[in-house]
Design a protein around this motif. Structure first.
Motif, mmCIF file in Angstrom:
data_model
loop_
_atom_site.group_PDB
_atom_site.id
_atom_site.type_symbol
_atom_site.label_atom_id
_atom_site.label_comp_id
_atom_site.label_asym_id
_atom_site.label_seq_id
_atom_site.Cartn_x
_atom_site.Cartn_y
_atom_site.Cartn_z
ATOM 1 N N LEU A 3 0.962 -1.215 0.152
ATOM 2 C CA LEU A 3 -0.133 0.017 0.048
ATOM 3 C C LEU A 3 0.736 1.180 0.105
ATOM 4 O O LEU A 3 0.549 2.237 -0.680
ATOM 5 N N ILE A 4 1.879 1.164 0.652
ATOM 6 C CA ILE A 4 2.743 2.212 0.593
ATOM 7 C C ILE A 4 3.580 2.687 -0.631
ATOM 8 O O ILE A 4 3.542 3.861 -1.014
ATOM 9 N N LEU A 5 4.091 1.425 -1.187
ATOM 10 C CA LEU A 5 4.430 1.659 -2.552
ATOM 11 C C LEU A 5 3.748 1.918 -3.667
ATOM 12 O O LEU A 5 4.152 3.069 -4.753
ATOM 13 N N GLN A 6 2.307 1.836 -3.562
ATOM 14 C CA GLN A 6 1.326 2.284 -4.392
ATOM 15 C C GLN A 6 1.124 3.714 -4.388
ATOM 16 O O GLN A 6 0.449 4.429 -5.234
ATOM 17 N N LYS A 7 1.733 4.385 -3.392
ATOM 18 C CA LYS A 7 1.946 5.985 -3.522
ATOM 19 C C LYS A 7 2.437 6.651 -4.610
ATOM 20 O O LYS A 7 2.362 7.486 -5.191
ATOM 21 N N LEU A 8 3.537 5.583 -5.233
ATOM 22 C CA LEU A 8 4.114 5.868 -6.597
ATOM 23 C C LEU A 8 3.392 5.532 -7.567
ATOM 24 O O LEU A 8 3.883 6.244 -8.670
ATOM 25 N N THR A 9 2.662 4.495 -7.797
ATOM 26 C CA THR A 9 1.965 4.229 -8.859
ATOM 27 C C THR A 9 0.541 4.464 -9.196
ATOM 28 O O THR A 9 -0.250 4.170 -10.059
ATOM 29 N N THR A 10 0.029 5.277 -8.037
ATOM 30 C CA THR A 10 -1.361 5.737 -8.130
ATOM 31 C C THR A 10 -1.419 7.352 -8.043
ATOM 32 O O THR A 10 -0.490 7.759 -7.111
#
Length: 334
Positions: free
Chosen positions: A264-271
């Motif tokens: 979920l944290i990494l998705q701050k870059l992909t969303t």
């Protein structure tokens, strides 16, 4: 008639649109240059919807293969549609050999960048590292750094920023459907862009699982290490899929939330936060997939959009026999 088990819809962002993978169909919704929304539904290939999809570990490899082939097909088709100025323009289908070649090149690029490059870097450092376990941890750290850096760099592109916004819209639409709320912009806006079953979380899990798997191999000669990095990719992907599936199914429990947190944290870059017109496209794709799975026609009439431009629906006749019902949805990706 017995009630079908709950199905987890997933999908991915494409060029100016969203693809949703349903139980037996996938849908594609793309914003055209004239502001209208092109919508298309197609049966899933029966090869990806058979009994293997219910077999632990094997289904992970199957889902990975389907995600690659279906995702590439949707990306290519969305790019053609998004560039069309005339709704009557014909789409040229990519030949099977060209699709296979493009997929092979993509796989080779991914293996080379995220598996071979970290291995060769750590191989050069091996004379200075005494511990086999530490060597594999360093390799995993390099792999993770490359993954995050790659996502960060491509995120500077204006086109990719729009894809990431559609990625967020896709996740928000999935959240809305899973919450049992009507698929309207106001409801979709209530949810955040990250989702525990996202493909980004899957990639991160692959990196973390690879550290554990390769640690058991210690440090054999470089030739065997190269072979292991290639041959064990399906095994690592299979275990990673089961982890993502497990955490997604237990989001109410503390351990499910804990497992999904890094992804979920990494998705701050992909969303990114989408605008209302992008949410409309995600809603269209989700509703079209649900309608196809339920065996009903999606409304064909012109619908007024938030930006004042009408949206249109288009339906393609089935080309493939629908597969058997799956037990669960594909990993959500973008």
């Amino acid at each position: 008639m017995a009630e079908l088990p709950r199905f987890n819809y997933g999908g991915q962002a494409v060029i100016e649109g969203v693809m949703i993978r349903g139980r037996n169909f996938f849908s594609l919704a793309v914003r055209r240059q004239d502001g209208t929304i092109f919508r298309q539904q197609e049966p899933l290939n029966s090869m990806f919807n058979g009994p293997i999809r219910r077999v632990p570990l094997l289904r992970g490899v199957l889902v990975l293969l389907e995600s690659l082939t279906l995702g590439m097909k949707a990306l290519r088709r969305s790019a053609n549609i998004a560039m069309q100025e005339d709704q009557g323009d014909e789409q040229e289908e990519l030949p099977a050999w060209a699709m296979a070649g493009t997929l092979a090149i993509s796989l080779l690029f991914g293996l080379g960048l995220f598996f071979m490059l970290p291995l060769f870097i750590v191989w050069l450092l091996d004379p200075y590292v005494s511990s086999d376990f530490l060597s594999n941890v360093i390799e995993g750290a390099i792999r993770l750094t490359l993954l995050v850096s790659y996502i960060k760099v491509i995120g500077f592109s204006s086109d990719i920023k729009r894809v990431f916004a559609y990625h967020g819209a896709e996740h928000m639409a999935v959240h809305t459907h899973e919450a049992g709320l009507p698929l309207i912009v106001e409801n979709v806006r209530k949810f955040r862009t990250p989702h525990p079953r996202c493909g980004t979380a899957f990639l991160l899990t692959v990196v973390l699982v690879s550290i554990i798997v390769f640690a058991f191999l210690q440090r054999p000669p470089i030739e065997w290490r190269i072979i292991s990095r290639i041959a064990l990719v399906p095994v690592i992907a299979a275990f990673s899929y089961e982890i993502i599936r497990f955490s997604g199914a237990h989001q109410e429990a503390w351990f499910g939330k804990l497992i999904s947190q890094p992804g979920l944290i990494l998705q701050k870059l992909t969303t990114r936060q989408p605008d209302d017109s992008q949410i409309e496209v995600a809603i269209c794709a989700m509703e079209a997939a649900i309608a196809a799975d339920q065996g009903r026609e999606y409304p064909e009439q012109i619908v007024e959009s938030v930006n004042g431009v009408g949206t249109t629906g288009e339906h393609t006749e089935p080309e493939v026999t629908p597969g058997e019902e799956g037990a669960s949805g594909a990993t959500s990706d973008g």
